[in-house]
Design an enzyme around this catalytic site. Structure first.
Site, PDB file in Angstrom:
ATOM      1  N   CYS A   1      -8.364 -30.180   1.810  1.00  0.00           N
ATOM      2  CA  CYS A   1      -9.554 -30.781   1.200  1.00  0.00           C
ATOM      3  C   CYS A   1      -9.720 -30.354  -0.263  1.00  0.00           C
ATOM      4  O   CYS A   1     -10.291 -31.093  -1.067  1.00  0.00           O
ATOM      5  CB  CYS A   1     -10.812 -30.370   1.959  1.00  0.00           C
ATOM      6  SG  CYS A   1     -10.868 -30.908   3.653  1.00  0.00           S
TER       7      CYS A   1
ATOM      8  N   HIS B   1     -12.401 -36.738   8.819  1.00  0.00           N
ATOM      9  CA  HIS B   1     -11.447 -37.251   7.830  1.00  0.00           C
ATOM     10  C   HIS B   1     -10.053 -37.112   8.446  1.00  0.00           C
ATOM     11  O   HIS B   1      -9.786 -36.148   9.173  1.00  0.00           O
ATOM     12  CB  HIS B   1     -11.443 -36.395   6.550  1.00  0.00           C
ATOM     13  CG  HIS B   1     -12.458 -36.768   5.513  1.00  0.00           C
ATOM     14  ND1 HIS B   1     -13.125 -35.812   4.764  1.00  0.00           N
ATOM     15  CD2 HIS B   1     -12.891 -37.973   5.050  1.00  0.00           C
ATOM     16  CE1 HIS B   1     -13.926 -36.413   3.892  1.00  0.00           C
ATOM     17  NE2 HIS B   1     -13.809 -37.723   4.047  1.00  0.00           N
TER      18      HIS B   1
HETATM   19  N1  ARG Z   1     -18.656 -31.472   2.907  1.00  0.00           N
HETATM   20  C1  ARG Z   1     -17.621 -32.399   2.542  1.00  0.00           C
HETATM   21  C2  ARG Z   1     -17.944 -33.766   3.090  1.00  0.00           C
HETATM   22  O1  ARG Z   1     -18.413 -33.836   4.202  1.00  0.00           O
HETATM   23  C3  ARG Z   1     -16.297 -31.924   3.022  1.00  0.00           C
HETATM   24  C4  ARG Z   1     -15.172 -32.765   2.555  1.00  0.00           C
HETATM   25  C5  ARG Z   1     -13.862 -32.272   3.050  1.00  0.00           C
HETATM   26  N2  ARG Z   1     -12.795 -32.947   2.451  1.00  0.00           N
HETATM   27  C6  ARG Z   1     -11.723 -33.431   3.085  1.00  0.00           C
HETATM   28  N3  ARG Z   1     -10.742 -33.912   2.392  1.00  0.00           N
HETATM   29  N4  ARG Z   1     -11.687 -33.471   4.403  1.00  0.00           N
HETATM   30  O2  ARG Z   1     -17.768 -34.763   2.426  1.00  0.00           O
END
Ligand code: ARG
Length: 292
Positions: free
Chosen positions: A281, A187
């Site tokens: 996150c 991300h």
């Molecule tokens: N386990 C989550 C996923 O893979 C983590 C999300 C993390 N969020 C972020 N904004 N990077 O979707």
């Protein structure tokens, strides 16, 4: 021009380090979701390993520490009720993108997370924010970063490039696409942090060569993180313009931020790193003030 001094040595002026600018905090409005049902049961990113047990109590106390840190800085935190069977819902950043009082809802890539989008939509509606239903896959502020009048948008692992144009059309803000190339930084908010309306910190190697050029063109003064600090989720940070809340382990980045005039605030959130997330996150920002 070019005349040599005819006597003694030349004294160069002493290079004074430019004083770091005075940084000002702006009060923020955040949405967060407690890790009541937090778990790692599938592999959505390289950080997740279902064989590694999760300590939910520890996750909850670390997460509560982040809420308390925001509140002690004067920020508003609204809570989203956690949904049973949604182990990743603590990562509230993924639920929407809200700019100028307009919201683009999320459309998650993985079926496991899709039900979260409606729960975000309901809370935003209660807060008086109408949510545009997305057509293309986007994971909210996980891949969209608001920097002043601009939105930076990541693609490559989660958010569809077509969602970038969709966000621009729905929100009426210029959106700049950036290509992510390293699955550990799946991300945008894992490899780029917004520090204020004109400053970002980032880990260049997580981006394609062309996207690196784009970031350097837009932000010549960007703070570069080391790979170790990026892997410690140091860039998964939240800034109010002055205070930068980031994982305690990102020590070099914290020192560099301090040198740039920011106040780093170390947050312990390593239990959530087991699912591939940290400070940013867990934090969705609501920007309700209308834009010119
Ligand atoms: N386990 C989550 C996923 O893979 C983590 C999300 C993390 N969020 C972020 N904004 N990077 O979707």
């Amino acid at each position: 021009m070019g005349a040599r001094p005819d006597h003694g040595s030349v004294t160069f002026p002493v290079q004074q380090a430019a004083p770091a600018p005075e940084r000002t905090a702006r009060t923020r409005h955040f949405v967060m979701c407690p890790p009541t049902h937090f778990d790692v049961v599938s592999v959505l990113n390289p950080w997740m390993d279902p064989a590694v047990p999760v300590d939910r109590d520890r996750a909850m106390s670390q997460w509560s520490g982040l809420v308390a840190a925001y509140q002690s800085l004067g920020h508003r935190v609204d809570l989203l009720a956690p949904g049973p069977g949604l182990p990743d819902m603590v990562f509230a950043a993924n639920g929407a993108l809200v700019v100028g009082g307009r919201a683009l809802g999320a459309a998650f890539l993985h079926p496991e997370r899709r039900p979260e989008a409606a729960l975000h939509r309901e809370l935003l509606a209660e807060l008086g924010i109408a949510v545009h239903e997305p057509v293309h896959t986007n994971e909210g502020e996980g891949d969209f970063a608001v920097v002043g009048d601009l939105v930076l948008a990541g693609t490559g692992f989660r958010t569809d490039r077509a969602a970038h144009a969709e966000a621009q059309e729905v929100l009426g803000v210029p959106v700049v696409s950036l290509q992510l190339v390293d699955p550990r930084f799946y991300h945008l908010d894992t490899c780029l942090a917004v520090l204020d309306d004109t400053t970002v910190a980032w880990f260049p190697a997580a981006f394609s060569a062309s996207s690196q050029q784009v970031v350097r063109t837009l932000f010549p003064g960007a703070v570069e993180a080391t790979e170790a600090d990026a892997l410690a989720f140091g860039l998964n940070a939240v800034s109010d313009g002055r205070h930068v809340l980031l994982p305690v382990a990102a020590t070099t980045l914290a020192a560099d931020l301090r040198a740039a005039g920011f106040e780093p605030v170390g947050i312990e959130l390593d239990e959530l790193v087991k699912a591939g997330g940290s400070v940013k996150c867990c934090t969705l920002e609501l920007r309700q003030e209308e834009r010119a």
